[in-house]
Design an enzyme around this catalytic site. Structure first.
Site, mmCIF file in Angstrom:
data_model
loop_
_atom_site.group_PDB
_atom_site.id
_atom_site.type_symbol
_atom_site.label_atom_id
_atom_site.label_comp_id
_atom_site.label_asym_id
_atom_site.label_seq_id
_atom_site.Cartn_x
_atom_site.Cartn_y
_atom_site.Cartn_z
ATOM 1 N N ASP A 191 33.488 3.697 70.894
ATOM 2 C CA ASP A 191 32.232 3.952 70.203
ATOM 3 C C ASP A 191 32.585 4.736 68.935
ATOM 4 O O ASP A 191 33.731 5.167 68.756
ATOM 5 C CB ASP A 191 31.303 4.755 71.120
ATOM 6 C CG ASP A 191 29.989 5.108 70.454
ATOM 7 O OD1 ASP A 191 29.390 4.229 69.821
ATOM 8 O OD2 ASP A 191 29.578 6.280 70.554
ATOM 9 N N ASP A 236 29.884 7.041 66.777
ATOM 10 C CA ASP A 236 29.127 8.281 66.592
ATOM 11 C C ASP A 236 29.315 9.251 67.747
ATOM 12 O O ASP A 236 29.071 8.907 68.907
ATOM 13 C CB ASP A 236 27.638 7.963 66.441
ATOM 14 C CG ASP A 236 27.339 7.219 65.150
ATOM 15 O OD1 ASP A 236 27.593 7.792 64.080
ATOM 16 O OD2 ASP A 236 26.874 6.068 65.214
#
Length: 236
Positions: free
Chosen positions: A15, A17
């Site tokens: 991922d 963020d």
């Protein structure tokens, strides 16, 4: 927390963020500034609810919960104005560069699976453009916010399945390790039948989600637990 037994890992998905780059702090500040305009408070509890959701769905939740007299489009505009200013000072998360470089140096295929839009991804990673460029460390970047092949956002597994399918050759799901910071992301990875390392935001205690392994920081990750090459002693 000890890792659950898993097959040897051959590929890794990240991922973005809050996992590789500290944008969750920037988002929280921006959303609080929007809420403050209307005399409201963007709380930690609300932050937990929207982490990992697509921007549109997350904004809908915030607007409804805080009873804001604005549309999703208006929230998006205001939030982006604040965020784009704040994110200029964003930093990589602790241990992110060390881990990515280590896996890359040992020929482990890597990819990013982010729910951001392409424009937002470019803004957030501008400070580290070389690091996040496609075909540098990462085989591909799956930007789910406006990718027509990603029909559903997290907690659905679509983005991780698509990211896996773009590797050549395509690995088995149980050989793909996902790194996430949000509970929605953990659920998406497990729904894709992929083992998941969860490095939760401090608002979580790590007891939810049934992640394969929960860590406080990427600095705590030990690759050999998943059959990956260990760090050299000089890297620790």
């Amino acid at each position: 927390m000890n890792a659950q037994p898993v097959a040897a890992i051959t590929h890794v998905l990240f991922d973005l963020d809050g996992l590789l780059i500290d944008t969750e702090t920037c988002y929280a500040k921006a959303y609080q500034m929007v809420a403050k305009q209307f005399g409201k408070q963007y709380t930690h509890e609300l932050k937990v609810r929207v982490m990992g959701l697509s921007p549109k769905v997350g904004f809908e939740v915030i607007i409804k919960e805080l009873e804001l007299p604005i549309t999703v489009e208006e929230f998006t505009r205001l939030g982006n104005e604040y965020f784009n200013h704040i994110v200029k000072d964003v930093e990589l998360m602790s241990g992110a560069e060390r881990l990515v470089r280590h896996l890359y140096d040992h020929n482990i295929p890597l990819a990013i699976a982010s729910g951001a839009t392409s424009d937002a991804f470019a803004i957030k990673t501008a400070k580290f453009e070389h690091f996040f460029s496609k075909n540098n460390f990462f085989k591909h970047l799956v930007i789910g916010g406006d990718d027509p092949l990603i029909a559903r956002g997290k907690p659905f597994p679509d983005i991780f399945i698509e990211a896996m399918n773009r590797f050549d050759p395509i690995p088995e799901t149980h050989n793909v390790l996902v790194f996430e910071d949000s509970l929605m992301g953990v659920k998406a990875a497990l729904a894709a039948n992929m083992p998941c390392v969860w490095v939760p935001d401090p608002v979580f205690d790590g007891s939810e989600g049934n992640a394969t392994l929960v860590l406080k920081s990427l600095l705590d990750f030990r690759p050999e637990v998943f059959g990956l090459p260990p760090f050299e002693s000089s890297d620790n």
